[in-house]
Design a protein around this motif. Structure first.
Motif, PDB file in Angstrom:
ATOM      1  N   PRO A  51       0.811  -1.222   0.000  1.00  0.00           N
ATOM      2  CA  PRO A  51       0.000   0.000   0.000  1.00  0.00           C
ATOM      3  C   PRO A  51       0.847   1.276   0.000  1.00  0.00           C
ATOM      4  O   PRO A  51       0.486   2.269  -0.639  1.00  0.00           O
ATOM      5  CB  PRO A  51      -0.826  -0.130   1.287  1.00  0.00           C
ATOM      6  CG  PRO A  51      -0.950  -1.607   1.488  1.00  0.00           C
ATOM      7  CD  PRO A  51       0.379  -2.153   1.054  1.00  0.00           C
ATOM      8  N   GLU A  52       1.987   1.260   0.703  1.00  0.00           N
ATOM      9  CA  GLU A  52       2.854   2.435   0.707  1.00  0.00           C
ATOM     10  C   GLU A  52       3.420   2.703  -0.687  1.00  0.00           C
ATOM     11  O   GLU A  52       3.449   3.849  -1.152  1.00  0.00           O
ATOM     12  CB  GLU A  52       3.987   2.233   1.701  1.00  0.00           C
ATOM     13  CG  GLU A  52       3.548   2.285   3.165  1.00  0.00           C
ATOM     14  CD  GLU A  52       4.664   1.925   4.122  1.00  0.00           C
ATOM     15  OE1 GLU A  52       5.789   1.633   3.634  1.00  0.00           O
ATOM     16  OE2 GLU A  52       4.436   1.944   5.345  1.00  0.00           O
ATOM     17  N   THR A  86       0.759   4.075  -3.245  1.00  0.00           N
ATOM     18  CA  THR A  86       0.490   5.511  -3.148  1.00  0.00           C
ATOM     19  C   THR A  86       1.415   6.309  -4.058  1.00  0.00           C
ATOM     20  O   THR A  86       0.969   7.216  -4.773  1.00  0.00           O
ATOM     21  CB  THR A  86       0.652   5.975  -1.685  1.00  0.00           C
ATOM     22  OG1 THR A  86      -0.317   5.312  -0.880  1.00  0.00           O
ATOM     23  CG2 THR A  86       0.475   7.473  -1.563  1.00  0.00           C
ATOM     24  N   THR A 131      -3.649  12.819  -5.083  1.00  0.00           N
ATOM     25  CA  THR A 131      -3.745  13.103  -3.665  1.00  0.00           C
ATOM     26  C   THR A 131      -4.351  11.916  -2.930  1.00  0.00           C
ATOM     27  O   THR A 131      -4.848  10.967  -3.541  1.00  0.00           O
ATOM     28  CB  THR A 131      -4.626  14.336  -3.423  1.00  0.00           C
ATOM     29  OG1 THR A 131      -5.973  14.022  -3.840  1.00  0.00           O
ATOM     30  CG2 THR A 131      -4.127  15.538  -4.216  1.00  0.00           C
ATOM     31  N   THR A 132      -4.323  11.982  -1.617  1.00  0.00           N
ATOM     32  CA  THR A 132      -4.975  10.937  -0.824  1.00  0.00           C
ATOM     33  C   THR A 132      -6.449  10.848  -1.185  1.00  0.00           C
ATOM     34  O   THR A 132      -7.008   9.749  -1.317  1.00  0.00           O
ATOM     35  CB  THR A 132      -4.820  11.236   0.681  1.00  0.00           C
ATOM     36  OG1 THR A 132      -3.431  11.229   1.014  1.00  0.00           O
ATOM     37  CG2 THR A 132      -5.549  10.205   1.523  1.00  0.00           C
ATOM     38  N   GLN A 144      -7.045   9.031  -4.491  1.00  0.00           N
ATOM     39  CA  GLN A 144      -6.916   7.588  -4.355  1.00  0.00           C
ATOM     40  C   GLN A 144      -8.143   6.980  -3.679  1.00  0.00           C
ATOM     41  O   GLN A 144      -8.607   5.905  -4.056  1.00  0.00           O
ATOM     42  CB  GLN A 144      -5.644   7.256  -3.589  1.00  0.00           C
ATOM     43  CG  GLN A 144      -4.385   7.632  -4.359  1.00  0.00           C
ATOM     44  CD  GLN A 144      -3.130   7.601  -3.522  1.00  0.00           C
ATOM     45  OE1 GLN A 144      -3.117   7.040  -2.439  1.00  0.00           O
ATOM     46  NE2 GLN A 144      -2.062   8.227  -4.019  1.00  0.00           N
ATOM     47  N   ARG A 145      -8.699   7.674  -2.690  1.00  0.00           N
ATOM     48  CA  ARG A 145      -9.888   7.160  -2.005  1.00  0.00           C
ATOM     49  C   ARG A 145     -11.120   7.192  -2.888  1.00  0.00           C
ATOM     50  O   ARG A 145     -12.065   6.422  -2.678  1.00  0.00           O
ATOM     51  CB  ARG A 145     -10.131   7.975  -0.733  1.00  0.00           C
ATOM     52  CG  ARG A 145      -9.092   7.719   0.348  1.00  0.00           C
ATOM     53  CD  ARG A 145      -9.250   8.675   1.518  1.00  0.00           C
ATOM     54  NE  ARG A 145      -8.352   8.304   2.622  1.00  0.00           N
ATOM     55  CZ  ARG A 145      -8.184   9.018   3.719  1.00  0.00           C
ATOM     56  NH1 ARG A 145      -8.859  10.153   3.884  1.00  0.00           N
ATOM     57  NH2 ARG A 145      -7.363   8.607   4.666  1.00  0.00           N
TER      58      ARG A 145
END
Length: 289
Positions: free
Chosen positions: A128-129, A132, A138-139, A142-143
């Motif tokens: 997962p790291e 990204t 951006t976060t 991705q969400r």
């Protein structure tokens, strides 16, 4: 007069897909432990010589190739190991390797089982790291996408033969327990507007209503996830607080998605206590699309 519709809570399908992918991979092979492997006593102390019939140990298989593509189904994607051969990336595929790394399976000079909790935890953090950084954006980007990382390790037999690697792949959820084809350049894909749109998260109906299914936006849909509501508390704040936290931001997101229309709808999904415990510390705002 503007109107907001907070749809009743429903466990988010795509978010559940994220947890399922990670949870399945973490739980698979749970018979392993963090205790160093102890060889079984030999039935005979006599050394095996030529012609004794003792099989020659298998050579360790080569590590997977980075940027290789595969045609996997959902079941294969959530398995802890996979033996599907790669396919040229110009052909249809549902998975692409974005990272390959070495396992850290030696503790105090002892080799841990490849399916031990410590080894599985290492891979569950690393992929997962690295995901990204690979998909970019951006976060929140991705969400709001249907792209997910999955990961694999050698089989126990391959590990016994000396294999010590992990493989991280990116897949896209098409819908519940179904993968979508991958197209175009994936590195940095969520940093580009066309990539964010291609793999965006949509719904077949208003979230929480009959007929709602979370789907990739390239499929037929009527609602779209348009924003997230992040939380920074360590402990679960409770249903009342996580529900109330989305009222204003999701109403604003719905208004923005309506392009100035005075009458608009919006929806909000908040994390359950179980999802919070599993790492989901945000809710989702929805709007008709």
């Amino acid at each position: 007069m503007s109107s907001g519709t907070v749809t009743r809570r429903r466990a988010p399908l795509a978010l559940a897909g994220t947890l399922l992918l990670a949870g399945t991979l973490l739980l698979a092979g749970c018979s392993g432990s963090d205790e160093p492997e102890t060889p079984e006593p030999s039935a005979s102390s006599s050394p095996a010589g030529p012609g004794s019939g003792t099989p020659t140990p298998a050579a360790a298989p080569e590590p997977p190739r980075d940027r290789a593509c595969y045609q996997l189904d959902y079941t294969e994607a959530v398995a802890p190991t996979v033996e599907v051969a790669s396919t040229p990336c110009e052909r249809p595929h549902t998975s692409m390797t974005f990272a390959v790394g070495p396992l850290d399976a030696v503790v105090d000079g002892h080799l841990l089982a490849v399916d031990s909790e410590r080894v599985r935890g290492q891979v569950a953090r690393a992929c997962p790291e690295r995901f990204t950084g690979f998909v970019g954006g951006t976060t929140e980007d991705q969400r709001l996408s249907m792209l997910r990382p999955v990961w694999f390790t050698p089989t126990v037999d391959e590990s016994d033969a000396g294999a010590s690697w992990y493989r991280c792949d990116v897949v896209a959820l098409a819908a519940d327990e179904r993968l979508a084809p991958l197209t175009g350049r994936l590195q940095g894909v969520l940093g580009r507007a066309d990539g964010r749109d291609r793999y965006a998260m949509c719904g077949t109906a208003a979230p929480g209503t009959p007929g709602f299914e979370r789907v990739i936006c390239s499929a037929k849909h009527s609602w779209r996830a348009v924003a997230t509501v992040p939380f920074d508390q360590a402990g679960y704040p409770g249903v009342a607080k996580v529900r109330a936290a989305g009222d204003e931001p999701c109403k604003d997101a719905g208004a923005s998605a309506a392009d100035g229309a005075l009458d608009y709808k919006w929806g909000y999904e908040w994390p359950t206590a179980a999802q919070w415990q599993a790492g989901q510390r945000y809710g989702l705002c929805w709007a008709p699309d």
